[in-house]
Scaffold this motif. Structure first.
Motif, mmCIF file in Angstrom:
data_model
loop_
_atom_site.group_PDB
_atom_site.id
_atom_site.type_symbol
_atom_site.label_atom_id
_atom_site.label_comp_id
_atom_site.label_asym_id
_atom_site.label_seq_id
_atom_site.Cartn_x
_atom_site.Cartn_y
_atom_site.Cartn_z
ATOM 1 N N LYS A 108 0.820 -1.212 0.000
ATOM 2 C CA LYS A 108 0.000 0.000 0.000
ATOM 3 C C LYS A 108 0.856 1.265 0.000
ATOM 4 O O LYS A 108 0.343 2.359 -0.240
ATOM 5 C CB LYS A 108 -0.920 0.022 1.219
ATOM 6 C CG LYS A 108 -1.885 -1.150 1.285
ATOM 7 C CD LYS A 108 -2.794 -1.199 0.075
ATOM 8 C CE LYS A 108 -3.781 -2.348 0.182
ATOM 9 N NZ LYS A 108 -4.613 -2.484 -1.064
ATOM 10 N N LEU A 109 2.146 1.105 0.284
ATOM 11 C CA LEU A 109 3.048 2.259 0.298
ATOM 12 C C LEU A 109 4.418 1.788 -0.149
ATOM 13 O O LEU A 109 4.915 0.757 0.317
ATOM 14 C CB LEU A 109 3.129 2.854 1.706
ATOM 15 C CG LEU A 109 4.113 4.016 1.924
ATOM 16 C CD1 LEU A 109 3.686 5.236 1.104
ATOM 17 C CD2 LEU A 109 4.209 4.385 3.403
ATOM 18 N N LEU A 110 5.035 2.542 -1.060
ATOM 19 C CA LEU A 110 6.408 2.292 -1.501
ATOM 20 C C LEU A 110 7.240 3.522 -1.186
ATOM 21 O O LEU A 110 6.937 4.623 -1.638
ATOM 22 C CB LEU A 110 6.457 2.013 -3.011
ATOM 23 C CG LEU A 110 7.869 2.005 -3.638
ATOM 24 C CD1 LEU A 110 8.736 0.901 -3.056
ATOM 25 C CD2 LEU A 110 7.780 1.890 -5.167
ATOM 26 N N ILE A 111 8.298 3.332 -0.392
ATOM 27 C CA ILE A 111 9.222 4.413 -0.066
ATOM 28 C C ILE A 111 10.510 4.161 -0.838
ATOM 29 O O ILE A 111 11.129 3.102 -0.716
ATOM 30 C CB ILE A 111 9.513 4.457 1.450
ATOM 31 C CG1 ILE A 111 8.209 4.565 2.240
ATOM 32 C CG2 ILE A 111 10.434 5.617 1.770
ATOM 33 C CD1 ILE A 111 8.386 4.460 3.742
ATOM 34 N N SER A 112 10.911 5.137 -1.642
ATOM 35 C CA SER A 112 12.111 4.969 -2.463
ATOM 36 C C SER A 112 12.680 6.340 -2.793
ATOM 37 O O SER A 112 12.115 7.376 -2.428
ATOM 38 C CB SER A 112 11.774 4.192 -3.743
ATOM 39 O OG SER A 112 12.941 3.858 -4.459
ATOM 40 N N GLY A 113 13.834 6.336 -3.468
ATOM 41 C CA GLY A 113 14.420 7.576 -3.943
ATOM 42 C C GLY A 113 13.810 7.982 -5.274
ATOM 43 O O GLY A 113 13.259 7.151 -6.000
ATOM 44 N N GLN A 114 13.923 9.257 -5.619
ATOM 45 C CA GLN A 114 13.264 9.744 -6.820
ATOM 46 C C GLN A 114 13.815 9.104 -8.085
ATOM 47 O O GLN A 114 13.066 8.822 -9.024
ATOM 48 C CB GLN A 114 13.395 11.269 -6.909
ATOM 49 C CG GLN A 114 12.454 11.893 -7.934
ATOM 50 C CD GLN A 114 10.990 11.596 -7.618
ATOM 51 O OE1 GLN A 114 10.526 11.795 -6.502
ATOM 52 N NE2 GLN A 114 10.263 11.098 -8.618
ATOM 53 N N GLU A 130 0.555 3.855 -2.785
ATOM 54 C CA GLU A 130 1.097 5.210 -2.780
ATOM 55 C C GLU A 130 2.619 5.144 -2.855
ATOM 56 O O GLU A 130 3.239 4.220 -2.324
ATOM 57 C CB GLU A 130 0.673 5.923 -1.496
ATOM 58 C CG GLU A 130 1.191 7.346 -1.359
ATOM 59 C CD GLU A 130 0.921 7.936 0.010
ATOM 60 O OE1 GLU A 130 1.354 9.077 0.260
ATOM 61 O OE2 GLU A 130 0.285 7.241 0.838
ATOM 62 N N THR A 131 3.229 6.106 -3.527
ATOM 63 C CA THR A 131 4.688 6.204 -3.544
ATOM 64 C C THR A 131 5.126 7.426 -2.748
ATOM 65 O O THR A 131 4.457 8.454 -2.754
ATOM 66 C CB THR A 131 5.238 6.293 -4.975
ATOM 67 O OG1 THR A 131 4.711 7.445 -5.624
ATOM 68 C CG2 THR A 131 4.889 5.050 -5.778
ATOM 69 N N LEU A 132 6.261 7.282 -2.080
ATOM 70 C CA LEU A 132 6.783 8.365 -1.253
ATOM 71 C C LEU A 132 8.272 8.504 -1.489
ATOM 72 O O LEU A 132 9.032 7.541 -1.308
ATOM 73 C CB LEU A 132 6.515 8.079 0.230
ATOM 74 C CG LEU A 132 7.030 9.111 1.242
ATOM 75 C CD1 LEU A 132 6.312 10.445 1.051
ATOM 76 C CD2 LEU A 132 6.836 8.603 2.667
ATOM 77 N N ASN A 133 8.682 9.679 -1.937
ATOM 78 C CA ASN A 133 10.101 9.974 -2.114
ATOM 79 C C ASN A 133 10.764 10.022 -0.741
ATOM 80 O O ASN A 133 10.265 10.670 0.180
ATOM 81 C CB ASN A 133 10.249 11.324 -2.834
ATOM 82 C CG ASN A 133 11.693 11.681 -3.121
ATOM 83 O OD1 ASN A 133 12.620 11.114 -2.534
ATOM 84 N ND2 ASN A 133 11.897 12.627 -4.024
#
Length: 506
Positions: A108-114, A130-133
């Motif tokens: 439900k959420l992906l945290i990664s670098g841009q 959702e994606t989160l930088n």
């Protein structure tokens, strides 16, 4: 050396991991600075509170696709405190593998670098994920801390994706208790103490890599995360931080023993641990010469049960081929096909029982039923055991010896690699009519990867290699591509892997 007291066998929620360092002791030293144990507790609580505030349902999967940052170092504890499930993705993977993991896990959420987020294409991330930088994610550390959870120790805590001999990577389901007891076990048998400084060089997406953090913190030690490009980066970090503990896989040790070491750096190491493949005796002997103050731990493990055995360092010289005995909280049996225990010297299947056994494969009851089955009758734990498929034997002293793998999985440089994934990538290129991936003995990697191809007419090898480099991470690239006008067939018309294996190793 004084034997430590027996570990506490009572499982608790992972975010209750007993952090034995004093509040002012250094817990983490990374690019963002230093966290003492009081700061570690506050940062984990703040990150957990911010994740909980996103109103994700209990048990929702949170994926991280990042190198070793403060975020990835704290997410294993913060996710569990927030009632979420962490899915660490190897930063070396590329978009096809990442897309599969996100879809399969239902993240439900992906945290990664841009940069990594920009490499994904439409459809790679599920619509409800959702994606989160990560840069924006720094604000997640600013919330008022969430207190430790009251989660059931059997609740799901993490999905670690690992390749098998067939199909795409599958998510191994680890509970709070699995990870908590794994940390206590390793801290105990490797004799970690608060004065130790652990250099974390292995990816956190590996159970072995993630345990670098958790076992060190369980012992009150200090962790220094490192993403390295060359052996000299590791050597510099050992020297700069006075590192005492280093975990690695065989290819890394080969690189490190070939590099020049400042005497003070070499002498600071007190503990070397190896898994992901057997060390050649020549490498072991050189490690002993180069690091005379270090105990060397040779280990064998399964992601499905975390770690299974270790060889006491004092036995290394006299039993260099042994994988040792069961680690704390593990029960290891060698059984015949009928499930009865083998006699000393008799080969059988290695079966791992006890509270380190994972909960199975995520959303995959068929493959779970093959590997996770009732423990053999002789088991004192009972319940579900991991039937490894690996062949082993036990000597009169109770020491175990690895004989071989029963499946077609390739284990290269500590990575478990699915032949099917490589074969599918080759065929999807339109350049190969048929393709078979096999492992072959390699003194540095454990196994190298050979790809045997019946090509589409007129195809050049460089085109296929270029295609594979776009789709597969470096550790899955074939070292050898062999071209065949025809592939051998078994009587039922299937490609004869055994004949190809015999040709490859002859």
């Amino acid at each position: 050396m004084v034997e430590p007291s027996a570990p506490d066998p009572i499982p608790r929620p992972l975010d209750h991991l007993p952090l034995r360092g004093a509040p002012t002791d250094v817990a983490l030293s990374d690019r963002d600075g230093v966290l003492d144990y009081a700061g570690l507790e506050a940062a984990v609580g703040a990150l957990a509170a911010s994740l909980a505030a996103r109103a994700l349902p209990k048990g929702a999967r949170v994926a991280s696709w990042l190198p070793k940052t403060r975020m990835t170092s704290l997410l294993p504890l913060a996710c569990t405190r927030a009632g979420l499930v962490h899915v660490p993705i190897n930063p070396l993977l590329k978009r096809l593998q990442v897309s599969h993991i996100l879809s399969d896990s239902g993240a439900k959420l992906l945290i990664s670098g841009q940069v990594r987020l920009d490499s994904l294409e439409p459809g790679d991330v599920p619509d409800d994920c959702e994606t989160l930088n990560e840069e924006a994610g720094r604000a997640l550390f600013e919330s008022a801390p969430l207190p430790p959870s009251e989660a059931n120790p059997d609740d799901l805590a993490a999905l670690l994706y690992t390749s098998g001999s067939t199909g795409r990577p599958k998510g191994v389901m680890l509970s709070h208790a699995n990870m908590w007891l794994g940390a206590i076990s390793v801290a105990h048998y490797t004799r970690l103490v608060p004065q130790d400084r652990v250099l974390a060089v292995l990816p956190y997406s590996f159970d072995y890599g993630q345990n670098q953090l958790l076992s060190a913190w369980a012992a009150g030690a200090s962790v220094v995360p490192l993403d390295f490009l060359a052996p000299r980066d590791v050597i510099r970090a050992v020297a700069a931080h006075g590192i005492t503990t280093l975990a690695g896989v065989p290819p890394l040790w080969v690189q490190l023993i070939e590099a020049p070491w400042p005497p003070d750096a070499a002498l600071s190491l007190r503990r070397l641990t190896n898994s992901g493949g057997k060390l050649p005796p020549s490498v072991t002997r050189r490690l002993r010469e180069l690091f005379p103050a270090a105990d060397i731990y040779s280990m064998y493990g399964l992601t499905e049960a975390f770690r299974s055995t270790y060889l006491e360092p004092a036995l290394l010289d006299t039993h260099i081929d042994s994988i040792g005995k069961a680690i704390p909280f593990a029960e290891i049996l060698i059984v015949r096909d009928d499930g009865s225990e083998t006699a000393p010297g008799e080969e059988g299947e290695l079966v791992h029982a006890g509270p380190l056994v994972a909960q199975g494969y995520w959303n995959d009851p068929e493959r779970t039923a093959i590997r996770f089955k009732p423990a053999p009758p002789a088991s004192r734990y009972g319940g579900t055991a991991v039937w490894s498929g690996d062949r082993a034997r036990r000597d009169e002293e109770g020491l175990l010896y690895f004989v071989g793998r029963a499946d077609g999985m390739i284990k290269s440089a500590g990575n478990r690699i699915s032949p099917t994934e490589i074969e599918e990538a080759a065929i999807a290129s339109g350049l190969a009519a048929e393709a078979i991936a096999l492992g072959y003995p390699d003194p540095l990697l454990g196994q190298g990867i050979a790809l045997i191809v019946r090509p589409v007419e007129g195809v050049a090898e460089d085109k296929l290699r270029a295609h594979l480099k776009r789709l597969l991470p470096n550790f899955m690239q074939p070292g050898v591509i062999l071209w065949r006008s025809e592939l051998p067939r078994s009587p039922n018309g299937k490609i004869d892997r055994n004949a190809l294996e015999a040709e490859l190793t002859s």
